[in-house]
Design a protein around this motif. Sequence first.
Motif, mmCIF file in Angstrom:
data_model
loop_
_atom_site.group_PDB
_atom_site.id
_atom_site.type_symbol
_atom_site.label_atom_id
_atom_site.label_comp_id
_atom_site.label_asym_id
_atom_site.label_seq_id
_atom_site.Cartn_x
_atom_site.Cartn_y
_atom_site.Cartn_z
ATOM 1 N N VAL A 128 -71.542 60.253 57.674
ATOM 2 C CA VAL A 128 -71.697 60.518 59.057
ATOM 3 C C VAL A 128 -72.500 59.226 59.206
ATOM 4 O O VAL A 128 -72.636 58.688 60.240
ATOM 5 C CB VAL A 128 -72.683 61.043 59.453
ATOM 6 C CG1 VAL A 128 -73.707 60.808 60.088
ATOM 7 C CG2 VAL A 128 -72.819 63.043 59.264
ATOM 8 N N LEU A 129 -72.680 58.798 58.219
ATOM 9 C CA LEU A 129 -73.837 57.492 58.028
ATOM 10 C C LEU A 129 -72.782 56.007 58.011
ATOM 11 O O LEU A 129 -72.837 55.105 58.758
ATOM 12 C CB LEU A 129 -74.240 56.572 57.081
ATOM 13 C CG LEU A 129 -75.495 57.694 57.195
ATOM 14 C CD1 LEU A 129 -76.761 57.367 55.956
ATOM 15 C CD2 LEU A 129 -76.572 57.887 58.366
ATOM 16 N N ALA A 130 -71.609 56.031 58.359
ATOM 17 C CA ALA A 130 -70.699 55.628 58.335
ATOM 18 C C ALA A 130 -70.039 55.347 59.554
ATOM 19 O O ALA A 130 -69.648 53.925 60.622
ATOM 20 C CB ALA A 130 -68.645 56.171 57.389
ATOM 21 N N GLU A 131 -70.664 56.379 60.753
ATOM 22 C CA GLU A 131 -70.456 55.984 62.249
ATOM 23 C C GLU A 131 -71.804 55.395 62.596
ATOM 24 O O GLU A 131 -71.416 56.005 64.245
ATOM 25 C CB GLU A 131 -69.962 57.487 63.022
ATOM 26 C CG GLU A 131 -68.334 57.697 61.724
ATOM 27 C CD GLU A 131 -67.452 56.523 62.321
ATOM 28 O OE1 GLU A 131 -68.015 56.364 63.144
ATOM 29 O OE2 GLU A 131 -67.060 57.036 61.607
ATOM 30 N N THR A 146 -74.862 64.307 49.383
ATOM 31 C CA THR A 146 -74.313 62.277 49.715
ATOM 32 C C THR A 146 -73.188 62.826 50.477
ATOM 33 O O THR A 146 -72.478 61.623 51.235
ATOM 34 C CB THR A 146 -73.927 61.770 48.270
ATOM 35 O OG1 THR A 146 -75.335 61.560 47.813
ATOM 36 C CG2 THR A 146 -73.314 60.507 48.067
ATOM 37 N N PHE A 147 -71.350 62.961 49.521
ATOM 38 C CA PHE A 147 -70.490 63.320 50.274
ATOM 39 C C PHE A 147 -70.539 63.107 51.856
ATOM 40 O O PHE A 147 -69.990 63.042 52.501
ATOM 41 C CB PHE A 147 -69.445 63.650 49.633
ATOM 42 C CG PHE A 147 -68.338 64.446 50.120
ATOM 43 C CD1 PHE A 147 -67.244 63.639 49.557
ATOM 44 C CD2 PHE A 147 -67.947 65.138 50.818
ATOM 45 C CE1 PHE A 147 -66.005 63.103 49.961
ATOM 46 C CE2 PHE A 147 -66.424 65.818 51.165
ATOM 47 C CZ PHE A 147 -65.883 64.486 51.002
ATOM 48 N N LEU A 148 -71.178 64.304 52.398
ATOM 49 C CA LEU A 148 -71.349 64.797 53.718
ATOM 50 C C LEU A 148 -72.073 62.936 54.450
ATOM 51 O O LEU A 148 -72.000 62.952 55.353
ATOM 52 C CB LEU A 148 -72.305 65.841 53.962
ATOM 53 C CG LEU A 148 -72.278 66.286 55.599
ATOM 54 C CD1 LEU A 148 -71.092 67.028 55.938
ATOM 55 C CD2 LEU A 148 -73.220 67.650 55.298
ATOM 56 N N PHE A 158 -66.759 56.060 44.989
ATOM 57 C CA PHE A 158 -67.378 57.340 44.597
ATOM 58 C C PHE A 158 -67.180 58.023 44.969
ATOM 59 O O PHE A 158 -68.246 59.158 44.654
ATOM 60 C CB PHE A 158 -68.956 55.844 45.032
ATOM 61 C CG PHE A 158 -69.036 54.361 43.898
ATOM 62 C CD1 PHE A 158 -70.218 55.297 42.357
ATOM 63 C CD2 PHE A 158 -69.291 53.637 43.910
ATOM 64 C CE1 PHE A 158 -70.107 54.430 41.923
ATOM 65 C CE2 PHE A 158 -69.645 52.747 43.608
ATOM 66 C CZ PHE A 158 -70.088 52.906 41.921
ATOM 67 N N LEU A 159 -67.097 58.149 46.486
ATOM 68 C CA LEU A 159 -67.354 59.524 47.557
ATOM 69 C C LEU A 159 -66.411 60.229 46.977
ATOM 70 O O LEU A 159 -66.024 61.891 46.893
ATOM 71 C CB LEU A 159 -66.663 58.973 48.774
ATOM 72 C CG LEU A 159 -67.454 58.503 49.704
ATOM 73 C CD1 LEU A 159 -66.444 58.242 51.061
ATOM 74 C CD2 LEU A 159 -68.786 58.920 49.924
ATOM 75 N N GLY A 160 -65.358 60.148 46.193
ATOM 76 C CA GLY A 160 -64.581 60.800 45.564
ATOM 77 C C GLY A 160 -65.138 61.172 44.341
ATOM 78 O O GLY A 160 -64.423 62.416 43.514
ATOM 79 N N ALA A 161 -65.649 60.582 43.756
ATOM 80 C CA ALA A 161 -66.639 61.334 42.534
ATOM 81 C C ALA A 161 -66.849 62.549 42.867
ATOM 82 O O ALA A 161 -67.514 63.650 42.180
ATOM 83 C CB ALA A 161 -67.416 60.147 41.665
ATOM 84 N N PHE A 162 -68.128 62.161 44.186
ATOM 85 C CA PHE A 162 -68.740 63.397 44.248
ATOM 86 C C PHE A 162 -68.410 63.820 44.724
ATOM 87 O O PHE A 162 -68.768 65.723 44.869
ATOM 88 C CB PHE A 162 -70.008 62.652 46.162
ATOM 89 C CG PHE A 162 -71.043 61.634 45.188
ATOM 90 C CD1 PHE A 162 -72.024 62.203 44.556
ATOM 91 C CD2 PHE A 162 -70.767 60.311 46.025
ATOM 92 C CE1 PHE A 162 -73.022 61.202 44.066
ATOM 93 C CE2 PHE A 162 -71.451 59.395 44.899
ATOM 94 C CZ PHE A 162 -73.117 60.079 44.298
ATOM 95 N N LEU A 166 -73.663 53.942 50.854
ATOM 96 C CA LEU A 166 -71.845 53.732 50.925
ATOM 97 C C LEU A 166 -71.500 54.259 52.221
ATOM 98 O O LEU A 166 -70.889 53.836 52.394
ATOM 99 C CB LEU A 166 -71.867 54.848 49.829
ATOM 100 C CG LEU A 166 -71.776 55.453 48.358
ATOM 101 C CD1 LEU A 166 -71.487 57.070 47.912
ATOM 102 C CD2 LEU A 166 -70.759 54.475 47.894
ATOM 103 N N GLY A 167 -72.328 54.768 52.905
ATOM 104 C CA GLY A 167 -72.108 54.575 54.285
ATOM 105 C C GLY A 167 -72.328 53.194 55.418
ATOM 106 O O GLY A 167 -71.382 53.141 55.991
ATOM 107 N N ILE A 168 -73.638 53.427 54.926
ATOM 108 C CA ILE A 168 -73.737 52.238 55.958
ATOM 109 C C ILE A 168 -73.444 50.853 54.975
ATOM 110 O O ILE A 168 -73.210 49.672 55.279
ATOM 111 C CB ILE A 168 -74.800 51.757 56.220
ATOM 112 C CG1 ILE A 168 -74.942 53.267 57.605
ATOM 113 C CG2 ILE A 168 -75.725 50.556 57.051
ATOM 114 C CD1 ILE A 168 -76.618 53.401 57.866
#
Length: 265
Positions: A150-153, A144-146, A96-100, A85-87
Amino acid sequence: MLGALLVVVLLVLAPFVLIVLNAVKTPQEYATAGPLTVPHHLSFQGIADFWQRVSFGQKLANSALISGCVAVLGVAFSLFNAYALGIGRVRGRNWFLGAFLLANLVPQEALIYPLYYIAKQLDLYDSRLAVIIIFTAIQSAFGTFLLAGVLAEFPPELLDAAAIDGAGRLRTLIRVVAPVSRPTLGVLFTFFFVWTWNELFIPLIFLISNDNQTVPVALGVLQGERMMDATTTSASALLGIAPAVLFFLVFQRTLTRGVTAGAIK
């Protein structure tokens, strides 16, 4: 400022100190001197009686097994999901993030009946495996949400360098992303272990056999069914919280490093 901080520390430590003092008293000394006095001599009879009464060694092993498995699996699933999700930036990432996020907001009481029904159908009721699966799903939703944020950056230069070296996605995750994200993963591991160790509601419903019960369940059942003197009660409280505190102290450096350094070095 220092004086106020000292007062806060004393207030936090006072209940724990009181438990320790009363756990090493004899019932006679507790009855005559009260709960606030220092024992004249140390007596571990209350601790020994409680240990034998509830087979505490077995309960300790059950809690360690469940909490350790949940911590390891929760971090692993969180990392794989957040990597996608992040990378990976999969389509529908925000959904997906909303579901988590929604999964973290649902109270456990609302999940009990469907989880109970599924466990019964799969013949997993009253097994430690069922509790491990449930808590792994719950904890990995938060992880996963956290981690996704982080991995998006995550620095794209490291990913490009891995791609130039011919690393695939799995190898990039294991050799690049995971080592760089180790501080955050260490924080998640510590929290997942302590959170799972302290859980009472779901283990109380799913672990009805004495051989499968965890430490919080054993303490709750004992307090509800049997009369204990004050020293044995203090001993039960001490043995209940001491393993989690010890684990937290052992991994304190990892936790501090993760909070201060963040996920990206």
